[in-house]
Write a protein that holds these residues in place. Structure first.
Motif, PDB file in Angstrom:
ATOM      1  N   LEU A 140      32.943  36.339  34.114  1.00 51.86           N
ATOM      2  CA  LEU A 140      32.131  35.769  35.188  1.00 51.86           C
ATOM      3  C   LEU A 140      32.668  36.080  36.575  1.00 51.86           C
ATOM      4  N   THR A 141      33.960  36.373  36.656  1.00 52.16           N
ATOM      5  CA  THR A 141      34.561  36.577  37.972  1.00 52.16           C
ATOM      6  C   THR A 141      35.389  37.863  37.997  1.00 52.16           C
ATOM      7  N   VAL A 142      35.648  38.318  39.204  1.00 47.89           N
ATOM      8  CA  VAL A 142      36.523  39.471  39.389  1.00 47.89           C
ATOM      9  C   VAL A 142      37.912  39.144  38.863  1.00 47.89           C
ATOM     10  N   ASN A 143      38.385  37.918  39.107  1.00 44.74           N
ATOM     11  CA  ASN A 143      39.711  37.524  38.625  1.00 44.74           C
ATOM     12  C   ASN A 143      39.826  37.686  37.108  1.00 44.74           C
ATOM     13  N   GLU A 144      38.791  37.261  36.377  1.00 41.31           N
ATOM     14  CA  GLU A 144      38.809  37.415  34.924  1.00 41.31           C
ATOM     15  C   GLU A 144      38.819  38.892  34.533  1.00 41.31           C
ATOM     16  N   ALA A 145      38.000  39.676  35.213  1.00 43.69           N
ATOM     17  CA  ALA A 145      37.881  41.101  34.889  1.00 43.69           C
ATOM     18  C   ALA A 145      39.192  41.836  35.107  1.00 43.69           C
ATOM     19  N   VAL A 146      39.830  41.614  36.249  1.00 43.45           N
ATOM     20  CA  VAL A 146      41.072  42.336  36.531  1.00 43.45           C
ATOM     21  C   VAL A 146      42.191  41.873  35.593  1.00 43.45           C
ATOM     22  N   ALA A 147      42.179  40.592  35.217  1.00 43.63           N
ATOM     23  CA  ALA A 147      43.190  40.105  34.278  1.00 43.63           C
ATOM     24  C   ALA A 147      43.018  40.781  32.917  1.00 43.63           C
ATOM     25  N   LYS A 148      41.770  40.860  32.421  1.00 44.31           N
ATOM     26  CA  LYS A 148      41.519  41.499  31.127  1.00 44.31           C
ATOM     27  C   LYS A 148      41.796  42.999  31.167  1.00 44.31           C
ATOM     28  N   ALA A 149      41.571  43.623  32.322  1.00 45.73           N
ATOM     29  CA  ALA A 149      41.806  45.068  32.450  1.00 45.73           C
ATOM     30  C   ALA A 149      43.261  45.379  32.794  1.00 45.73           C
ATOM     31  N   ASN A 150      44.064  44.338  33.017  1.00 43.31           N
ATOM     32  CA  ASN A 150      45.466  44.512  33.428  1.00 43.31           C
ATOM     33  C   ASN A 150      45.550  45.349  34.713  1.00 43.31           C
ATOM     34  N   LEU A 151      44.824  44.869  35.722  1.00 42.84           N
ATOM     35  CA  LEU A 151      44.694  45.579  36.994  1.00 42.84           C
ATOM     36  C   LEU A 151      44.911  44.585  38.126  1.00 42.84           C
ATOM     37  N   SER A 152      45.520  45.017  39.203  1.00 42.36           N
ATOM     38  CA  SER A 152      45.692  44.123  40.351  1.00 42.36           C
ATOM     39  C   SER A 152      44.363  44.001  41.103  1.00 42.36           C
ATOM     40  N   ARG A 153      44.160  42.846  41.735  1.00 44.77           N
ATOM     41  CA  ARG A 153      42.950  42.650  42.537  1.00 44.77           C
ATOM     42  C   ARG A 153      42.887  43.662  43.669  1.00 44.77           C
ATOM     43  N   SER A 154      44.036  43.968  44.279  1.00 52.69           N
ATOM     44  CA  SER A 154      44.030  44.914  45.403  1.00 52.69           C
ATOM     45  C   SER A 154      43.585  46.303  44.946  1.00 52.69           C
ATOM     46  N   ALA A 155      44.013  46.749  43.761  1.00 53.29           N
ATOM     47  CA  ALA A 155      43.572  48.051  43.247  1.00 53.29           C
ATOM     48  C   ALA A 155      42.072  48.023  42.945  1.00 53.29           C
ATOM     49  N   TYR A 156      41.599  46.919  42.367  1.00 53.28           N
ATOM     50  CA  TYR A 156      40.163  46.793  42.088  1.00 53.28           C
ATOM     51  C   TYR A 156      39.355  46.932  43.381  1.00 53.28           C
ATOM     52  N   TYR A 157      39.724  46.174  44.398  1.00 53.20           N
ATOM     53  CA  TYR A 157      38.972  46.218  45.657  1.00 53.20           C
ATOM     54  C   TYR A 157      39.140  47.554  46.384  1.00 53.20           C
ATOM     55  N   LYS A 158      40.243  48.220  46.150  1.00 49.81           N
ATOM     56  CA  LYS A 158      40.468  49.536  46.761  1.00 49.81           C
ATOM     57  C   LYS A 158      39.491  50.574  46.196  1.00 49.81           C
ATOM     58  N   TYR A 159      39.195  50.509  44.881  1.00 45.98           N
ATOM     59  CA  TYR A 159      38.413  51.551  44.225  1.00 45.98           C
ATOM     60  C   TYR A 159      36.988  51.167  43.855  1.00 45.98           C
ATOM     61  N   LYS A 160      36.661  49.886  43.832  1.00 50.51           N
ATOM     62  CA  LYS A 160      35.388  49.442  43.264  1.00 50.51           C
ATOM     63  C   LYS A 160      34.153  50.066  43.903  1.00 50.51           C
ATOM     64  N   ASP A 161      34.207  50.370  45.188  1.00 45.90           N
ATOM     65  CA  ASP A 161      33.035  50.939  45.864  1.00 45.90           C
ATOM     66  C   ASP A 161      32.976  52.457  45.765  1.00 45.90           C
ATOM     67  N   TYR A 162      33.920  53.041  45.028  1.00 42.98           N
ATOM     68  CA  TYR A 162      33.982  54.497  44.940  1.00 42.98           C
ATOM     69  C   TYR A 162      33.813  55.032  43.525  1.00 42.98           C
ATOM     70  N   VAL A 163      33.746  54.149  42.545  1.00 48.92           N
ATOM     71  CA  VAL A 163      33.542  54.582  41.168  1.00 48.92           C
ATOM     72  C   VAL A 163      32.331  53.862  40.588  1.00 48.92           C
ATOM     73  N   PHE A 164      31.480  54.621  39.924  1.00 47.75           N
ATOM     74  CA  PHE A 164      30.293  54.053  39.304  1.00 47.75           C
ATOM     75  C   PHE A 164      29.755  55.044  38.278  1.00 47.75           C
ATOM     76  N   PRO A 165      29.015  54.541  37.299  1.00 47.66           N
ATOM     77  CA  PRO A 165      28.431  55.433  36.292  1.00 47.66           C
ATOM     78  C   PRO A 165      27.494  56.438  36.947  1.00 47.66           C
ATOM     79  N   PHE A 166      27.377  57.600  36.335  1.00 50.30           N
ATOM     80  CA  PHE A 166      26.543  58.664  36.890  1.00 50.30           C
ATOM     81  C   PHE A 166      25.147  58.179  37.220  1.00 50.30           C
ATOM     82  N   PHE A 167      24.489  57.485  36.292  1.00 53.66           N
ATOM     83  CA  PHE A 167      23.109  57.096  36.532  1.00 53.66           C
ATOM     84  C   PHE A 167      22.970  56.038  37.616  1.00 53.66           C
TER      85      PHE A 167
END
Length: 148
Positions: free
Chosen positions: A36-63
């Motif tokens: 439900l939240t970014v916090n949950e997602a980054v915890a499950k992905a073993n990723l820092s919030r800062s890395a998520y916010y750094k890249y989130k607007d630059y990666v997306f599925p092709f379609f």
């Protein structure tokens, strides 16, 4: 000097750094409703919030990258009455705006058709549109050949 591609490239996922792959994973979990939240997602992905916010607007599925664009679809359709009409009906039902249609002469029972579609008001994503077109009887091949 070089070709200006606006900095957008198609890259195989396996060569991306782990932090970018984990960002993609986190975004997918959010999109699918697994978290439900970014916090949950980054915890499950073993990723820092800062890395998520750094890249989130630059990666997306092709379609997803085809939203709010004009895409050109190339089809091979059987030479039978109503196939092109039905394909255009699928596009209209998905609220795609057909910009151009170019149809070649039929050869050996099939014709090539290129359709430019504006996707700004498209219901669903491009994959759903392509799935709908592929279900039309008489469509033998379908691919995206360009986007602008």
């Amino acid at each position: 000097m070089g070709i200006d591609m606006n900095g957008v490239y198609l890259v195989r996922e396996e060569i991306l750094p782990k932090s970018i792959r984990k960002t993609i994973l986190a975004k997918e979990m959010i999109h699918r409703g697994e978290v439900l939240t970014v916090n949950e997602a980054v915890a499950k992905a073993n990723l820092s919030r800062s890395a998520y916010y750094k890249y989130k607007d630059y990666v997306f599925p092709f379609f997803e990258a085809t939203r709010d664009k004009i895409i050109t679809l190339s089809l091979s359709i059987r030479r039978q009455s109503g196939v092109l009409r039905d394909v255009l009906g699928v596009i209209a039902a998905a609220e795609g705006n057909v910009m151009t249609v170019n149809q070649g002469l039929p050869m050996q029972g099939t014709a090539r058709v290129d359709i430019a579609v504006e996707t700004i008001y498209l219901k669903g994503d491009l994959q759903a549109l392509m799935d709908g077109i592929n279900r039309v009887a008489g469509v033998e091949r379908l691919e995206v050949i360009a986007q602008s």
